[in-house]
Enzyme design. Structure first.
Site, short mmCIF file in Angstrom:
data_model
loop_
_atom_site.label_atom_id
_atom_site.label_comp_id
_atom_site.label_asym_id
_atom_site.label_seq_id
_atom_site.Cartn_x
_atom_site.Cartn_y
_atom_site.Cartn_z
N CYS A 108 -7.78 17.20 -20.09
CA CYS A 108 -6.69 17.51 -19.17
C CYS A 108 -7.14 17.18 -17.76
CB CYS A 108 -6.28 18.98 -19.29
SG CYS A 108 -7.60 20.13 -18.82
N CYS A 111 -10.54 18.39 -16.51
CA CYS A 111 -11.71 17.60 -16.87
C CYS A 111 -11.97 16.52 -15.82
CB CYS A 111 -11.52 16.95 -18.24
SG CYS A 111 -11.27 18.10 -19.60
N ASP A 513 4.52 -10.97 9.86
CA ASP A 513 3.99 -12.19 10.45
C ASP A 513 4.93 -13.33 10.02
OD1 ASP A 513 2.09 -13.97 11.66
OD2 ASP A 513 1.43 -14.49 9.65
N ASP A 703 -0.68 -12.46 6.01
CA ASP A 703 -1.39 -13.23 5.01
C ASP A 703 -2.72 -13.80 5.47
OD1 ASP A 703 -0.38 -15.33 6.72
OD2 ASP A 703 -0.79 -16.71 5.06
N ASP A 707 -4.66 -11.71 10.54
CA ASP A 707 -3.83 -10.54 10.27
C ASP A 707 -4.65 -9.35 9.78
OD1 ASP A 707 -1.38 -11.74 10.92
OD2 ASP A 707 -1.27 -12.70 8.96
#
Length: 806
Positions: A108, A111, A513, A703, A707
Site C-alpha cells: 500500500c 510501504c 518562443d 525549443d 530558451d
C-alpha cells in the site's frame, strides 16, 4: 602487515594463520585473526553488510573462505560491478549514478512512504522515489559514498526486495502478484461463505434456543474454518504491520492487523471458554472485503501504469546485424555503436541510429502520438522502438542502452510519476498522523464503552478500527497522477516533473518562443522573383550550387529546392554578406543586395516588402538575376491551438529574438495580441519575472538552447520534442508529437487531474468524517465497517481511472 607470535587458527576459515602474518578484522568489538587477505576481505564484507550474526551462529568454519559469504550478499555485490551496471545504470557527472529498480513486497502507500524515508536516510543517496502504480523506483546515488549493493541490502533489511528494472521480470511479477492475490481471495471467500452459514445458525439458535453442546460445536467449526483465512489470506496485513512496528512507524495496515488479530483472538478465547461473543463472521468478511478492494485496486494500478509498460516493450528482443560472414540474429543487448543492422518491414527499430540504405516510412505513434508514418531515407535519424512500415532499411547504430531516446523518455516518465506535487506531500503528512490519531481514538472509544456498555465495547472498538483507513487519502494523488501522465504520454506529451500537471492546471499565462515553437524552425523557399533572362529552374540550380558549401539555413532550404545541383567552383564567403563562386566559367554572387550589387554596379530593383520573409539576391557580372524569398512556416494547427488556449482563459504572449516584421506577422496570423521582438534570453526572463511578481502563474513553451534559462524560470515549462537536450533537461513537460493542439489537451488534462485529486481528497475526508462518528456511536457493525473501508479506497482508484480516457 606485521608479525604474529603465536600460530592461531583463522577466525574466518579455521586454517592456521601462517607465521609472520597479522591480519585482523573487528568483529563484535574484538580483533579477530585472519590467515590471508582473501579471508580478511570476505570477513569485512560480511560485517559491513550487517551480517555479523553469521559468526555467532555458525556451527563450524568452512574449508574455503568464499563459502562463508551469504548467497544474498554475494548476489548483491555483483551489482557493484561497472560492466553489470552498464545495462541499467546511467552515469552522470562525477560519481553520480541513476538506476531504475523494481520493489517487491509493496502492499500500500504506506510501504512506499517507509521505503522512501528509509533509503533517503542513507548517506550517499541523493534521490529515491517509488511509483506506487508500477512499484518501480528511481534511485540516484553518489557511488563514491555508497555502493548499490549497500542500498539493496538496506531495502532488504526492512522486509522488501529490490532489483534492477527488467520489463520481462516486471510482467512476471505482475502475474505472480495477481495469482497470489486470487489464491488469498479464494480462501477468504470460501471461509467467509462457510462461516456465515454457521453464523446464521448460531444467531437463530440464540433467538430460538439451542443446545449448549451444539452451540459449542458450531463455534469450534467456525474457529477451524476462520483460522486459514486469518493465517493465510490475512497474512500480508500482519507482515506489513509488523514491518512498520519494527521501524517504529504506524502504517496503514497496523489498525487492520490489530482489528483482525484482536477479533480472532477474542473469538478463539470465547470459543475455548464457552462464554462471550464470537466474531468469526466479521473477521472473515472483513478480510474478504479488504482483499477484494485491494485486488480491484491492483488491477486498476496495473492499468494506470500501462503507458510506461507499453513504452518498455517497444524495443525488440533480437536484431539482424551485418558481419563479415553475412547476416546474424543477435540479442539487442549485444548491439553497439557502429553496428550495421537490417530492419525489415514490420520490425521495430532496435536502437537509435541513422539510415544508411533504403527508403521507407516509420511509425512513431507510440513515442510521439503522431498517427501517420513519417518518410525516412539515407541520412535520416531513426529512434529505437519505432516501427518500419514499408521497405527494408539498413541502419547504423549510434546509441544503445541507457543513452537512447526511449530510455530517456522512460527515465523522465518515471521521474514525473514518482515525484510528488505539494498536494500529494500534504496528503502523505496527513495520512502519517491519521493512523496514530485513529489508534488513539479507538482506545478512547474502548474506554468509554467499557464503562457504558461492556457487552458491546469490543464490537464497537473493532468497527472503529475497521471502518476507516488512510489508504484512500494516500491513494488520492498517485492514482490520479499516474493515470493522467499515462494518457498524456499516449498523446505525445511527456510529463517529466511531478509538479507539472498541478502547476499547469493553475497557469494563467502561456508564453511562446517563435522559431522552432510556433514555426517549424527551418526556412523554406517560398517565392522566386525573376529579374533577368534566366528561367526559374536555372535560377534555383545556380543558387543551390553556390550554397552547397554552406551550412546556413538558406543553404539548407536551397538544397531541398534543388537537391541535384552541382557544387560551384572557387566559392568564397564574406561573413554576413553572402557567397561568390564560378559556374560554367561565369562568376555569380548570392547574398545581400549591396553585396550582389558590387559585382555589376546596377541599381536595386523596386520590390514590395514581404513581412515575415527573408529575401536573398542572386546576380552575375552582367546584372540581377532573381530575388529569392524564404520564410519559416507556421506549424500546422498553431492558430487553432492558440484559439483554444485563449478560450480556456489563458493569456497568450509571443517573445522572440527575431525582427519586428517577422514577429508581428506571426502574431497577426495566429491572433496573438501581445508580442515582443528582438528579445534576448535575459529580456524573456525579465518579462516572466514581471508577470510572476504580478501574481501570474506562467507556462513557457520553447525549443532552443537560448530558451533553457527561460524554461527554468517559469513555474511550468514545455519543450518541443525536436528541441535541444538542454531545453528538455530544463523543461517540466516535453511535446514529443510537436503538435501544438496537444498543448490545449495538456491544459485540459491537467485541470481534470487536479479536479479529480481534489474530489478524491474530499471523498476521503468526508467518508472518514461521517464513518468514524457512526462507528464510535455503535451504529456500524464490523462487517459494515469492512465493506465501507474497502469501498472507500476503490472509489478513489476508479475515479482516478477516468483520466485514462483522455
Amino acid at each position: 602487515m606485521t608479525t604474529r607470535d603465536d600460530n592461531t587458527p583463522c577466525f574466518h576459515c579455521g586454517l592456521p594463520v601462517p607465521p609472520g602474518v597479522e591480519l585482523d578484522v573487528d568483529i563484535d568489538g574484538e580483533k579477530r585473526p585472519m590467515c590471508c587477505r582473501g579471508c580478511q576481505a570476505v570477513a569485512r564484507a560480511i560485517v559491513e553488510g550487517g551480517l555479523a550474526d553469521f559468526y555467532r551462529h555458525r556451527t563450524a568454519p568452512a574449508s574455503r573462505g568464499e563459502e562463508l559469504v551469504p548467497e544474498e550478499l554475494a548476489d548483491m555485490r555483483l551489482y557493484d560491478r561497472d560492466d553489470l551496471q552498464a545495462s541499467f545504470v546511467r552515469v552522470e557527472a562525477g560519481d553520480r549514478r541513476e538506476a531504475a529498480l523494481i520493489l517487491e513486497g509493496i502492499q500500500c502507500a504506506a510501504c512506499v512512504w517507509l521505503n522512501e524515508r528509509h533509503v533517503k536516510s542513507l548517506p550517499g543517496v541523493l534521490e529515491f522515489q517509488v511509483n506506487y502504480a508500477t512499484h518501480r523506483a528511481r534511485l540516484v546515488w553518489d557511488n563514491s559514498r555508497i555502493k548499490l549493493s549497500d542500498i539493496l541490502e538496506a531495502i532488504r533489511a526492512i522486509g522488501y526486495h529490490a532489483h534492477p528494472f527488467d520489463p520481462g521480470r516486471q510482467e512476471q511479477l505482475y502475474k505472480e502478484e495477481r495469482r497470489r492475490a486470487l489464491r488469498r481471495l479464494a480462501v477468504a471467500a470460501l471461509g467467509m461463505a462457510q462461516v456465515m452459514m454457521l453464523a446464521v445458525a448460531l444467531y437463530g439458535g440464540a433467538y430460538e434456543g439451542m443446545d449448549a453442546g451444539l452451540r459449542n460445536f458450531l463455534r469450534w467449526v467456525s474457529l477451524l474454518i476462520a483460522a486459514p483465512v486469518v493465517v493465510y489470506s490475512a497474512q500480508p496485513f500482519f507482515v506489513s504491520a509488523w514491518r512498520d512496528l519494527k521501524r517504529r512507524q504506524a502504517g496503514m495496515d497496523v489498525p487492520v492487523a490489530l482489528a483482525i488479530g484482536a477479533a480472532f483472538a477474542a473469538s478463539a478465547w470465547h470459543t475455548i471458554t464457552g462464554e462471550g461473543e464470537i466474531y468469526f463472521d466479521s473477521v472473515t468478511m472483513f478480510t474478504f472485503f479488504l482483499l477484494t478492494g485491494r485486488f480491484l485496486e491492483m488491477g486498476a494500478r496495473h492499468r494506470a501504469g500501462q503507458a510506461a509498460e507499453e513504452l518498455v516493450r517497444l524495443l525488440p528482443a533480437t536484431a539482424t546485424r551485418f558481419t563479415d560472414a553475412g547476416e546474424e540474429r543477435v540479442p539487442v543487448a549485444e548491439l553497439g555503436p557502429g553496428d550495421r543492422v537490417l530492419v525489415r518491414p514490420g520490425e521495430s527499430i532496435p536502437a537509435d541510429g541513422r539510415v544508411l540504405e533504403g527508403e521507407s516510412a516509420v511509425d512513431e505513434s507510440l513515442l510521439t502520438g503522431e498517427s501517420l508514418p513519417l518518410p525516412r531515407g539515407p541520412g535520416a535519424a531513426l529512434v529505437g522502438g519505432t516501427v518500419n512500415t514499408d521497405s527494408p532499411l539498413v541502419m547504423q547504430v549510434e546509441k544503445v542502452g541507457e543513452e537512447t531516446v526511449l530510455s530517456s523518455i522512460l527515465r523522465l516518465l518515471d521521474r514525473a510519476q514518482t515525484e510528488k506535487p505539494s498536494v500529494a506531500k500534504l496528503a502523505d503528512r496527513v495520512a502519517g498522523g491519521f493512523v496514530l490519531a485513529l489508534l488513539a481514538l479507538a482506545a478512547g472509544v474502548a474506554l468509554y464503552w467499557w464503562q457504558a456498555d461492556p457487552a458491546h465495547a469490543f464490537a464497537i472498538t473493532l468497527s472503529v478500527l475497521v471502518v476507516t483507513c488512510p489508504c484512500a487519502l494516500s491513494l488520492a494523488t498517485p492514482a490520479a497522477l499516474t493515470a493522467a501522465t499515462g494518457a498524456l504520454t499516449r498523446l505525445g506529451v511527456l510529463t517529466t516533473r511531478g509538479h507539472a500537471l498541478e502547476t499547469l492546471a493553475r497557469a494563467t499565462h502561456m508564453i511562446f518562443d517563435k522559431t522552432g515553437t510556433l514555426t517549424e524552425g527551418r526556412l523554406r523557399l517560398e517565392a522566386v522573383t525573376l529579374l533577368g533572362d534566366q528561367p526559374e529552374a536555372r535560377v534555383r540550380c545556380l543558387a543551390a550550387s553556390l550554397e552547397r558549401s554552406s551550412e546556413h539555413p538558406v543553404a539548407r532550404a536551397l538544397a531541398c529546392a534543388c537537391p541535384d545541383a552541382p557544387r560551384a567552383a572557387g566559392v568564397t564567403a564574406v561573413a554576413g554578406q553572402g557567397l561568390e563562386g564560378r559556374i560554367e566559367g561565369r562568376r555569380y554572387r548570392i547574398g545581400t543586395a549591396s553585396y550582389v550589387a558590387e559585382a555589376h554596379g546596377q541599381a536595386l530593383p523596386a520590390l514590395a516588402d514581404e513581412p515575415g520573409h527573408t529575401r536573398v539576391w542572386l546576380g552575375d557580372e552582367n546584372g540581377w538575376l532573381a530575388a529569392l524569398s524564404f520564410a519559416d512556416r507556421i506549424r500546422d494547427g498553431a492558430a487553432d491551438a492558440i484559439a483554444v488556449l485563449r478560450a480556456q482563459g489563458l493569456e497568450v504572449e509571443l517573445l522572440s529574438g527575431d525582427g519586428d516584421a517577422a514577429v508581428a506577422g506571426v502574431a497577426r496570423q495566429l491572433g496573438i495580441e501581445h508580442s515582443r521582438s528582438r528579445c534576448t534570453p535575459d529580456d524573456k526572463l525579465a518579462r516572466i519575472r514581471e508577470l510572476q511578481q504580478g501574481g501570474a502563474v506562467v507556462a513557457m513553451v520553447g525549443d532552443g538552447v537560448n530558451d533553457a534559462p527561460v524554461l527554468a524560470g517559469a513555474q511550468v515549462s514545455l519543450a518541443m520534442g525536436g528541441g535541444t537536450q538542454l531545453a528538455h533537461a530544463s523543461a517540466d513537460m516535453i511535446l514529443l508529437s510537436e503538435r501544438l493542439p496537444h498543448l490545449a489537451d495538456a491544459v485540459r488534462m491537467a485541470r481534470r487531474s487536479l479536479g479529480i485529486i481534489r474530489q478524491n481528497l474530499a471523498w476521503a475526508v468526508v467518508y472518514n468524517a461521517v464513518a468514524v462518528p457512526l462507528a464510535a456511536a455503535g451504529w456500524v457493525a464490523p462487517w459494515m465497517a469492512a465493506l465501507g473501508m474497502s469501498t472507500s479506497s476503490l472509489v478513489v482508484v476508479l475515479n482516478a481511472l477516468r483520466l485514462r480516457r483522455g
